[in-house]
Enzyme design. Sequence first.
Site, short mmCIF file in Angstrom:
data_model
loop_
_atom_site.label_atom_id
_atom_site.label_comp_id
_atom_site.label_asym_id
_atom_site.label_seq_id
_atom_site.Cartn_x
_atom_site.Cartn_y
_atom_site.Cartn_z
N ASP A 85 -9.15 -5.26 -4.55
CA ASP A 85 -8.75 -3.85 -4.47
C ASP A 85 -9.75 -3.04 -5.30
OD1 ASP A 85 -6.46 -3.15 -2.89
OD2 ASP A 85 -5.18 -4.33 -4.23
N SER A 116 0.84 -1.20 0.00
CA SER A 116 0.00 0.00 0.00
C SER A 116 0.88 1.26 0.00
CB SER A 116 -0.97 -0.05 1.18
OG SER A 116 -2.04 0.84 1.03
N HIS A 127 -7.39 -5.94 -0.15
CA HIS A 127 -6.27 -5.06 0.10
C HIS A 127 -5.48 -5.46 1.36
CE1 HIS A 127 -4.22 -1.16 -0.43
NE2 HIS A 127 -4.20 -1.07 0.89
#
Length: 281
Positions: free
Chosen positions: A225, A144, A257
Amino acid sequence: QALEDQYSPSRWSPRLDRDTIIDAHLAVTAAGTERARASAQTSLHVPYGNGDGEKLDIYFPTDPSETFPVLVYIHGGYWQCLSKDDSGFAALPLVSQGVAVVAVGYDIAPKGHMDAMVLQVRRSLVFLVQRYPGIRGIYLCGHSAGAHLAAMALSTDWTEFQVVPDIKGAVLVSGVYDLEPILHTYVNDVLSMSREVAQRNSPMRHVSPAVPAACEVLVAVAQHDSPEFRRQSQEYSQALRAAGWSVSLLDLAGVDHFDIIEKLSEDSYVLTQVDRRAVPR
């Protein structure tokens, strides 16, 4: 509002609702890190600079030889939460194979600002090379916001540091590579980035031509995602490829995610296998 939704990863998981998935993520990574600290030989809170956040946790190989490869893990948290203290969960499958794992700490916002975080990650790599001359290649892994910081490390002009880390590979997981859309979301409330800062720190805008011995890059993205995260991964991998980098895009089915990175604590997980194959021992 549409951008807010796109850049809110907790809204997109089919597993858990947005209020519980982040707590669940913290619990999984904390427990995995606790297991790794209990089992591996470690040096914790090693300072690579003078700042409070400028520290590393190092998990050494089970059977260390004189030289060993290092996987450097850079945590996510939208540059404003999480820490290295919950970032050792991926260590055990790697240290058992002769790979050192280093979790990087950096000053998150609001204390840290984007330029400073990028510089801290770069300096942490310089420190590792200088402190451990036995390192045989550095491999980056970021999740991320951490994938963004790892990608910025790939775009570094190392001449000003007088040390060139031997970065042989990078695994970039569910990252953000163009910060400009972030300016229009709640994420920037704490970061306070200007457009200039966002552009200066967007890896998409600073893809350097690959040198002959350039590292191999894997850009990984989760099925669950958001479309924006998936677009960013696709476009960044295309930009690297156009500049001559050796890059592949891995679209992982059945994960979101959060569990796309949590599963790195599992021997059998595909990304764990990728990390093992990417880091020759």
